[in-house]
Structure formats: structure tokens, C-alpha cells
Design a protein around this motif. Structure first.
Motif: not given
Length: 197
Positions: A67-76, A41-48, A61-65
Motif C-alpha cells: 500500500n504505497p502512498r504519495i507523500i509529495y507530488a509536483v508536475n512541471i 535525505i530519503i528516509p528508509e522505506g521511501y522512494r523519490f 512511502d513504501k514502508t507498507d509495500s
């Protein structure tokens, strides 16, 4: 399989707020598409999101539009060169330690989704100690779930996939072979597959 390495540049970049925010803005500027992960479940203000080619996945995390922040990252990486069959390799995984409550278990869920989608997952050539622990857990869980687990050493003459059948066999025989400090470990890999290879 993995050459053990110290902390990586991408980890340093994403850990620092200034470079993390710059990376988030750059990623979002490329018009990513939504990434759906069953049961998350994606929390409000976040984008997956994922990039257009589907090879980079980010929770932002886009709660501060401004200044978005990367919370999780994966490359494949997708390839059929390593074992002659199409497979997926995670070449970068990072979670924000500040957002532990949100990201706990997320790397495992994404890994499971990638295994479901691509059927074969191969370990990357270089791993930090955190990466090693992650792979040890995925290998053990896969053996418990009845998936096929293999070891491969490309430096061995006439090398073949060696099936690992039990957790004890993995821990006693193959865990000590799989990771190390010299370059020959880049040619060793573990493979998790939903089908017999």
C-alpha cells in the motif's frame, strides 16, 4: 498570473488514502527512475522518483509495500511559448499534511532545484491560496537572492516584461495586480530567472 481557485481535484484525490494509494501504485507501475535532490535525505522505506520524461516528481512511502502512498507530488511543464525562452512551470504541487515533518521545506527545495536546472520559472495560470502564498515567498526570496523577477500581463496591448527590483515594489505594486478572481488573471504571470531576460 494566477486566477485564484478553490481546492483542486488532484488535492482531493491525494488527500484521501484510498485514491492516493491507487495513484501511487499506478505511478510506480510505470517504472519511474530515481530523482536526486541535493541535500534531501530519503528516509528508509521511501522512494523519490520521477517519470521517464522527468515531468512528474513523487516522494512515495513504501514502508507498507503493498500500500504505497504519495507523500509529495509536483508536475512541471516546459515551454518556450510564454516568453520566447525555454522555461519551467509547476502546474501541480501537493504535500501530505500527515507527513509535515518530512515534507516541510521540500516544495521550496524542489523549486530551487528546478530553477537551477531550467534557469527560468514561470507561475502557473491558476492557483489556490496555498499556491499564491508559495509563489509570494519564492518571489520575495528570489529578490533577496539577487535573481531577476518580472511581471507580465499578456492582456495589455504591447505588453512587455516589467522587472521588479525590490520586495517593497513587489508587495506595493505587483502583488495586488497579480492575483484575482476573474479570467483576465490567467494572462498575468510572475517570472523568476537566474539571468536577465
Amino acid at each position: 498570473m494566477p486566477l485564484l481557485i478553490p481546492e483542486t481535484d488532484f488535492s482531493d484525490q491525494l488527500r484521501r488514502p484510498s485514491t492516493n494509494k491507487a495513484a501511487a501504485k499506478k505511478f510506480l507501475a510505470k517504472y519511474p527512475k530515481p530523482y536526486h535532490l541535493e541535500g534531501f535525505i530519503i528516509p528508509e522505506g521511501y522512494r523519490f522518483v520521477t517519470n521517464k520524461k522527468g515531468k512528474q516528481i513523487r516522494l512515495i512511502d513504501k514502508t507498507d509495500s503493498s500500500n504505497p502512498r504519495i507523500i509529495y507530488a509536483v508536475n512541471i511543464e516546459l515551454s518556450d511559448k510564454k516568453i520566447g525562452q525555454r522555461s519551467c512551470t509547476q502546474v501541480m504541487v501537493w504535500s501530505d499534511p500527515v507527513e509535515e515533518e518530512l515534507t516541510i521545506g521540500l516544495p521550496k527545495k524542489v523549486f530551487s532545484a528546478l530553477l537551477e536546472e531550467y534557469v527560468i520559472m514561470i507561475s502557473d495560470e491558476e492557483q489556490t491560496n496555498d499556491g499564491k502564498r508559495f509563489w509570494e515567498r519564492r518571489l520575495i526570496q528570489s529578490l533577496k537572492n539577487g535573481h531577476f523577477v518580472y511581471f507580465y500581463d499578456s492582456f495589455q496591448l504591447g505588453s512587455q516584461l516589467i522587472q521588479i527590483n525590490t520586495v517593497d515594489e513587489f508587495l506595493e505594486e505587483y502583488e495586488p495586480l497579480g492575483w484575482g478572481q476573474d479570467n483576465e488573471h490567467k494572462g498575468k504571470m510572475f517570472i523568476i530567472s537566474k539571468m536577465k531576460i
